[in-house]
Motif scaffolding. Structure first.
Motif, PDB file in Angstrom:
ATOM      1  N   THR A 129    -172.756 -36.211  -3.506  1.00  0.00           N
ATOM      2  CA  THR A 129    -171.287 -36.148  -3.496  1.00  0.00           C
ATOM      3  C   THR A 129    -170.801 -35.082  -2.510  1.00  0.00           C
ATOM      4  N   THR A 130    -171.440 -33.908  -2.530  1.00  0.00           N
ATOM      5  CA  THR A 130    -171.033 -32.833  -1.610  1.00  0.00           C
ATOM      6  C   THR A 130    -171.333 -33.232  -0.164  1.00  0.00           C
ATOM      7  N   ALA A 131    -172.482 -33.874   0.058  1.00  0.00           N
ATOM      8  CA  ALA A 131    -172.849 -34.277   1.424  1.00  0.00           C
ATOM      9  C   ALA A 131    -171.862 -35.311   1.963  1.00  0.00           C
ATOM     10  N   VAL A 132    -171.492 -36.283   1.135  1.00  0.00           N
ATOM     11  CA  VAL A 132    -170.553 -37.320   1.598  1.00  0.00           C
ATOM     12  C   VAL A 132    -169.178 -36.701   1.848  1.00  0.00           C
ATOM     13  N   GLY A 133    -168.781 -35.767   0.992  1.00  0.00           N
ATOM     14  CA  GLY A 133    -167.496 -35.074   1.199  1.00  0.00           C
ATOM     15  C   GLY A 133    -167.504 -34.334   2.533  1.00  0.00           C
ATOM     16  N   ALA A 134    -168.638 -33.689   2.848  1.00  0.00           N
ATOM     17  CA  ALA A 134    -168.754 -32.955   4.115  1.00  0.00           C
ATOM     18  C   ALA A 134    -168.682 -33.925   5.300  1.00  0.00           C
ATOM     19  N   ALA A 135    -169.360 -35.069   5.158  1.00  0.00           N
ATOM     20  CA  ALA A 135    -169.342 -36.068   6.245  1.00  0.00           C
ATOM     21  C   ALA A 135    -167.916 -36.531   6.504  1.00  0.00           C
ATOM     22  N   THR A 136    -167.179 -36.772   5.442  1.00  0.00           N
ATOM     23  CA  THR A 136    -165.800 -37.251   5.581  1.00  0.00           C
ATOM     24  C   THR A 136    -164.952 -36.217   6.308  1.00  0.00           C
ATOM     25  N   GLN A 137    -165.138 -34.959   5.909  1.00  0.00           N
ATOM     26  CA  GLN A 137    -164.358 -33.884   6.534  1.00  0.00           C
ATOM     27  C   GLN A 137    -164.719 -33.718   8.020  1.00  0.00           C
ATOM     28  N   LEU A 138    -166.023 -33.785   8.327  1.00  0.00           N
ATOM     29  CA  LEU A 138    -166.452 -33.629   9.730  1.00  0.00           C
ATOM     30  C   LEU A 138    -165.889 -34.754  10.586  1.00  0.00           C
TER      31      LEU A 138
END
Ligand code: FAD
Ligand code: MLT
Ligand code: ZN
Length: 466
Positions: free
Chosen positions: A239-248
């Motif tokens: 969940t944290t990794a996907v959130g980071a991908a979305t933000q990047l």
């Protein structure tokens, strides 16, 4: 003593005709010579071919198709045979039509950034030609040394840069293709703007060899980006990794690729590819991000964006030099071969809405274990465009229970049962469940109009007519 009855065998007659068309040395009937064309990359799918033919021109392709149509023998088009859904190998008794000899690179327009290539040209050969003139191919994938441009169009291949440049369909400006009756469709060079009726190039992209054999393709190229940087960052969960991908993706206009993999996949890659981890610390999930620009160095922006995420410096690595970038990319790209080295995988290439991506990664092992407690699940993928590759090791190649379990979960999450590899023979039963009877009937009407005798890649996309 009576004479032995003289039996006419139409298959022997067909082989003679095929030899006459492509020449003896390009009509392979010997089992050892055929073998490499009869098993797919995963070893899950295989079948015996009547013969393998390697035509050297569109005219020869047409003559092969006419001869096979008259003999009512199916034809399986094959490029690099790197497809992962069983569509490139025979089911039993077909003629494999290999495009390997159609590998020309012609009519390179360095001013416009366009090139016409033979369907059998490998992606790597076209990339090299494009790069020497300051251009690049918009689609890139790990099988670049073997995958053919024709096969990539036929599967509408995606790969790592779809979020920037789109899949193969979006690189297509024109094509030459031979239909089942041997007639040639030609729209070369093709125009970026071309509203002259139906988009047949777009239709052939993703048709998996069921409508026509592509013999030449006109590709749009993209600017080669001189300045690149790659980072691998570890996260506590998906969940944290996907959130980071979305933000990047939102914050960095220079993003070229956003890829995700897990620690058990990294362990496999380190073991089989003999590569070092990205950093000493381990995390359950990793994100690879690549940025590229042809104007300014994008590294500073990447580092600032990673800092803004609150990235733990002990679980992050950034590389800007070609060797360092390559080392980080290996950690993601070599998952395919590492999984293959462990056994014959069930490869489930799927898409889900980004909001459900982490849920799929987290729930997939559980749904697999529920049907096969001994199975091992490895998930990785192109998180930037919602594409997950769920790989399952353990079940027998013909045991479809885990396929059903994972694809059922994907539909529950509102996803697609094929993101970039196609339906092939692996997911025929799932096409209707994903697209519905009415849509599949519309697809089938196109197939029947283009190939009424059903000789092109029988068994791929649709179950054979009863
Ligand atoms: P083949 O495997 O030979 O054929 C694939 C399908 O296309 C078959 O149905 C075949 O009948 C049809 N076909 C082939 N040539 C023609 C033609 N000229 N005319 C009509 N039909 C034709 N795929 C991705 O999308 N993204 C990835 O990131 C990716 N990475 C990969 C990494 C590895 C290590 C491997 C092994 C595979 C990967 N793939 C990926 C899958 C594969 O490389 C692609 O599907 C590729 O497009 C297949 O090209 P090919 O020439 O090998 O086609
Ligand atoms: C990838 O992204 O690595 C490829 O699509 C191949 C695979 O699914 O293993
Ligand atoms: Zn992929």
């Amino acid at each position: 003593m009576g004479q032995a009855p003289c039996r006419y065998d139409p298959r022997v007659d067909l082989i003679e005709r095929l030899r006459g068309i492509v020449g003896n040395s390009h009509c392979l009937t010997d089992a050892t010579l055929r073998a490499g064309y009869e098993t797919d990359w995963t070893r899950r799918f295989n079948g015996e071919a009547l013969a393998v033919v390697r035509p050297g021109s569109a005219d020869e392709v047409g003559a092969v198709l006419r001869a096979c149509a008259e003999a009512r023998v199916g034809v399986v088009p094959q490029g690099g045979n790197t497809g992962l859904v069983g569509g490139s190998v025979p089911r039993g008794g077909e003629v494999v039509l290999s495009t390997l000899r159609l590998a020309s690179i012609e009519d390179f327009d360095a001013a416009a950034g366009e090139v016409t290539v033979g369907a059998g040209a490998t992606l790597a050969s076209v990339q090299a030609a494009a790069e020497s003139a300051g251009w690049a191919v918009g689609v890139d994938l790990g099988a670049r040394d073997s995958a053919s441009i024709g096969g990539m169009v036929a599967t509408n291949a995606g790969g790592a840069n779809v979020l920037r440049h789109g899949p193969m369909r979006q690189q297509l400006l024109g094509f030459e293709a031979v239909r089942a009756d041997g007639s040639v469709l030609l729209r070369l060079p093709g125009m970026p703007k071309d509203n002259t009726g139906y988009d047949l190039a777009g239709l052939l992209a993703g048709s998996e060899g069921t409508l026509a054999v592509l013999t030449r393709v006109r590709l749009r190229l993209v600017p080669r980006l001189a300045q690149r940087a790659v980072a691998v960052v570890g996260f506590a969960d998906a969940t944290t990794a996907v959130g980071a991908a979305t933000q990047l993706r939102r914050e960095l206009g220079s993003v070229l690729a956003l890829e995700l993999f897990t620690d058990d996949g990294l362990v496999l890659v380190m073991r089989h590819a003999r590569v070092a981890p990205p950093f000493a610390e381990r995390r359950p999930v990793y994100l690879l991000v690549e940025v590229g620009s042809d104007v300014a160095d994008p590294t500073d922006d990447l580092v600032v964006a990673l800092d803004a995420l609150g990235t733990d410096a002990a679980a992050a690595a950034v590389a800007t030099d070609p060797g360092g970038r390559h080392r980080l990319w290996q950690l993601r790209e070599r998952h395919t071969e590492a999984v293959n080295a462990e056994g014959v995988p069930h490869k489930l290439d799927v898409s889900v809405p980004l909001a459900r991506y982490a849920e799929l990664i987290e729930r997939a092992p559980g749904v697999v274990a529920a049907v096969d407690p001994a199975a091992r699940t490895f998930s990785y993928g192109h998180v930037g465009d919602g594409n997950v590759h769920v790989n399952v090791l353990g079940p027998a190649p013909d045991d479809e229970a885990v396929d059903d379990a994972v694809l059922g979960l994907v539909l529950e999450l509102g996803g697609s049962v094929s993101a970039e590899h196609g339906i092939g023979v692996a997911k025929v039963a799932w096409l209707v469940r994903d697209r519905g009877e009415t849509t599949v009937a519309a697809m089938r009407a196109i197939k029947d109009a283009w190939d009424p005798a059903g000789i092109l890649n029988p068994g791929v996309l649709f179950a054979p007519h009863s």
